[in-house]
Write a protein that holds these residues in place. Sequence first.
Motif, PDB file in Angstrom:
ATOM      1  N   LYS A 122    -118.007  55.481  10.835  1.00  0.00           N
ATOM      2  CA  LYS A 122    -117.203  55.688   9.508  1.00  0.00           C
ATOM      3  C   LYS A 122    -115.933  55.290   9.814  1.00  0.00           C
ATOM      4  O   LYS A 122    -115.236  55.888  10.828  1.00  0.00           O
ATOM      5  N   THR A 123    -115.209  54.328   9.105  1.00  0.00           N
ATOM      6  CA  THR A 123    -113.620  54.160   9.007  1.00  0.00           C
ATOM      7  C   THR A 123    -113.114  55.048   8.234  1.00  0.00           C
ATOM      8  O   THR A 123    -113.611  55.122   6.757  1.00  0.00           O
ATOM      9  N   VAL A 124    -112.127  55.839   8.242  1.00  0.00           N
ATOM     10  CA  VAL A 124    -111.359  56.745   7.706  1.00  0.00           C
ATOM     11  C   VAL A 124    -109.897  56.348   7.713  1.00  0.00           C
ATOM     12  O   VAL A 124    -109.283  56.090   8.537  1.00  0.00           O
ATOM     13  N   ALA A 130    -105.953  62.328  14.195  1.00  0.00           N
ATOM     14  CA  ALA A 130    -106.387  63.336  13.029  1.00  0.00           C
ATOM     15  C   ALA A 130    -108.147  63.121  13.193  1.00  0.00           C
ATOM     16  O   ALA A 130    -108.932  64.319  13.090  1.00  0.00           O
ATOM     17  N   LEU A 131    -108.556  61.930  13.254  1.00  0.00           N
ATOM     18  CA  LEU A 131    -110.025  61.803  13.482  1.00  0.00           C
ATOM     19  C   LEU A 131    -110.847  62.610  14.506  1.00  0.00           C
ATOM     20  O   LEU A 131    -111.617  63.357  14.308  1.00  0.00           O
ATOM     21  N   ARG A 141    -113.745  71.164  12.058  1.00  0.00           N
ATOM     22  CA  ARG A 141    -114.968  70.450  12.167  1.00  0.00           C
ATOM     23  C   ARG A 141    -116.000  71.359  11.156  1.00  0.00           C
ATOM     24  O   ARG A 141    -116.647  70.623  10.311  1.00  0.00           O
ATOM     25  N   GLU A 142    -115.664  72.415  10.864  1.00  0.00           N
ATOM     26  CA  GLU A 142    -116.515  73.313   9.897  1.00  0.00           C
ATOM     27  C   GLU A 142    -116.372  72.781   8.595  1.00  0.00           C
ATOM     28  O   GLU A 142    -117.307  72.959   7.729  1.00  0.00           O
ATOM     29  N   GLU A 215    -114.765  61.922   3.368  1.00  0.00           N
ATOM     30  CA  GLU A 215    -114.156  62.640   1.797  1.00  0.00           C
ATOM     31  C   GLU A 215    -113.253  63.693   2.277  1.00  0.00           C
ATOM     32  O   GLU A 215    -112.469  63.963   1.373  1.00  0.00           O
ATOM     33  N   VAL A 216    -113.570  64.529   3.099  1.00  0.00           N
ATOM     34  CA  VAL A 216    -112.562  65.500   3.660  1.00  0.00           C
ATOM     35  C   VAL A 216    -111.257  65.182   3.980  1.00  0.00           C
ATOM     36  O   VAL A 216    -110.297  65.658   3.529  1.00  0.00           O
ATOM     37  N   LEU A 217    -111.340  64.389   4.840  1.00  0.00           N
ATOM     38  CA  LEU A 217    -110.351  63.853   5.536  1.00  0.00           C
ATOM     39  C   LEU A 217    -109.167  62.995   4.693  1.00  0.00           C
ATOM     40  O   LEU A 217    -107.941  62.875   4.573  1.00  0.00           O
TER      41      LEU A 217
END
Length: 219
Positions: A122-124, A130-131, A141-142, A215-217
Amino acid sequence: MTAQRSFKRLVRSRMEKTGESYTTARLRLLQGGDEPARISLSTDDATIRERTGRGWEEWFDLLDEAGGADMSHREMARWLAGREGEHALAWNVQAVVGSYERARKGRQVGEHDDGFTVTASKTVAVPVEALYEAFVDPERRERWLPDGDLRERTTIAPRSARFDWGDGASRVHVAFAAKGDGKSTAALSHERLPDGAEAERMRAFWRERVAGLKEVLES
């Protein structure tokens, strides 16, 4: 030398499944084939020839002559990488060796000497640091992997991280790469899975989870 060349074995296997003539079965394979009759090559003949300078029949003959039928996956990959030198891109080596093993040894897609492997990437739109931290920091991670069981083995910040999964029978490796413009990519492989059914389950799991990571990041 093998009694029957591996690519011919592959063509004849397709013939048995489809009832096609040898000429038609060979052409379909080189073009990429059709599901469900397709016997998996990593890509079509034109693409592998463009990337490597050889077509599938040439690669299969080369590995036959090198004794590939009696080599492990790792031995074959090392032999091929050594032979090709600086031109041996990792994707090309794995594409050739994996396709040969499926044709010559009857392996399934993703099957290796030590079990099955599945991948997800996945590209973020975050910096690579940060990744990386989203994987190695337990609290971060949680947020995107609440149902996961990763235990850190080794890390090289911010380039790679290796984990045990669950009871430690399988392992997860993640490579990170900066993409510019504040973007980065995580390429994950889950190795040593026991069978094809578990591989398919984990493939779906990781695809869902890396989508959640994005989505989270990015939120």
